[in-house]
Design a protein around this motif. Sequence first.
Motif, PDB file in Angstrom:
ATOM      1  N   THR A  96       0.863  -1.171   0.000  1.00  0.00           N
ATOM      2  CA  THR A  96       0.000   0.000   0.000  1.00  0.00           C
ATOM      3  C   THR A  96       0.899   1.220   0.000  1.00  0.00           C
ATOM      4  O   THR A  96       1.874   1.281   0.751  1.00  0.00           O
ATOM      5  CB  THR A  96      -0.897  -0.005   1.261  1.00  0.00           C
ATOM      6  N   ARG A  97       0.568   2.202  -0.836  1.00  0.00           N
ATOM      7  CA  ARG A  97       1.422   3.385  -0.974  1.00  0.00           C
ATOM      8  C   ARG A  97       0.547   4.631  -1.041  1.00  0.00           C
ATOM      9  O   ARG A  97      -0.219   4.804  -1.991  1.00  0.00           O
ATOM     10  CB  ARG A  97       2.271   3.256  -2.231  1.00  0.00           C
ATOM     11  N   PHE A  98       0.661   5.468  -0.022  1.00  0.00           N
ATOM     12  CA  PHE A  98       0.038   6.785  -0.042  1.00  0.00           C
ATOM     13  C   PHE A  98       1.153   7.776  -0.349  1.00  0.00           C
ATOM     14  O   PHE A  98       2.158   7.831   0.355  1.00  0.00           O
ATOM     15  CB  PHE A  98      -0.639   7.111   1.287  1.00  0.00           C
ATOM     16  N   GLU A  99       0.963   8.531  -1.415  1.00  0.00           N
ATOM     17  CA  GLU A  99       2.030   9.356  -1.963  1.00  0.00           C
ATOM     18  C   GLU A  99       1.624  10.832  -1.980  1.00  0.00           C
ATOM     19  O   GLU A  99       0.666  11.213  -2.653  1.00  0.00           O
ATOM     20  CB  GLU A  99       2.307   8.856  -3.385  1.00  0.00           C
ATOM     21  N   LEU A 100       2.357  11.632  -1.215  1.00  0.00           N
ATOM     22  CA  LEU A 100       2.191  13.078  -1.193  1.00  0.00           C
ATOM     23  C   LEU A 100       3.220  13.680  -2.148  1.00  0.00           C
ATOM     24  O   LEU A 100       4.408  13.416  -2.017  1.00  0.00           O
ATOM     25  CB  LEU A 100       2.420  13.630   0.219  1.00  0.00           C
ATOM     26  N   THR A 101       2.745  14.463  -3.097  1.00  0.00           N
ATOM     27  CA  THR A 101       3.622  15.151  -4.036  1.00  0.00           C
ATOM     28  C   THR A 101       3.409  16.643  -3.861  1.00  0.00           C
ATOM     29  O   THR A 101       2.271  17.113  -3.877  1.00  0.00           O
ATOM     30  CB  THR A 101       3.288  14.754  -5.487  1.00  0.00           C
TER      31      THR A 101
END
Length: 152
Positions: A135-140
Amino acid sequence: EFDLAAEARAVVNNASRTGIRLDIRIANGQDAAYAMGDPLRVRQIMRNLLTNAYRYGGDDVAVEVEQTPDVCVLAVTDNGVGVPEADADRIFDSYQRSENAVQQPKSVGLGLSVSRKLARLMGGELVYRRVDNRTRFELTIPASLAAQLRIG
C-alpha cells in the motif's frame, strides 16, 4: 521553502511506534529535499498517513522521500492488504473508510480527506496506489526553485 527530508526524519524519530524504515533518495547525492509548502501541514499529513498505516496496514511500514527537479515526493508504505479497487477514490471522501477496514473507535474518516485538501492547497496531490504488493500513499508537492536549479 523547507527540507522535506528533515521533516520526515523528525516525524519518524518522534513516532511513538518503532520499526519505521526511512528511505531518502535525492538526485545528485544531496541529503535534503527542498520543497515549497507549509512544513507544519506536511507533518500533519505525514502523521495521519503513519497512523492509518498502523491502524489498517501491515506490520512493515516505511517512509520514502524522493526529489526530482520539479517535485518532492513523500510516500508512506506498508505491507497490508490494501484498499479494494472500488474504494480507492472513495477513501478520500469525508467520513469514508474502505469496506475492508477494521473499525476504529477514534476514527471518523476525515484524515485522508483533510490531508488531500491540504496537499492540494500547497499545489500538490495525495494519491493511493498499490505497488509491488504494498500500500502506498504518496504526497507530491512542488520542489523549491533552488532545488529545481540544483537538480535540473
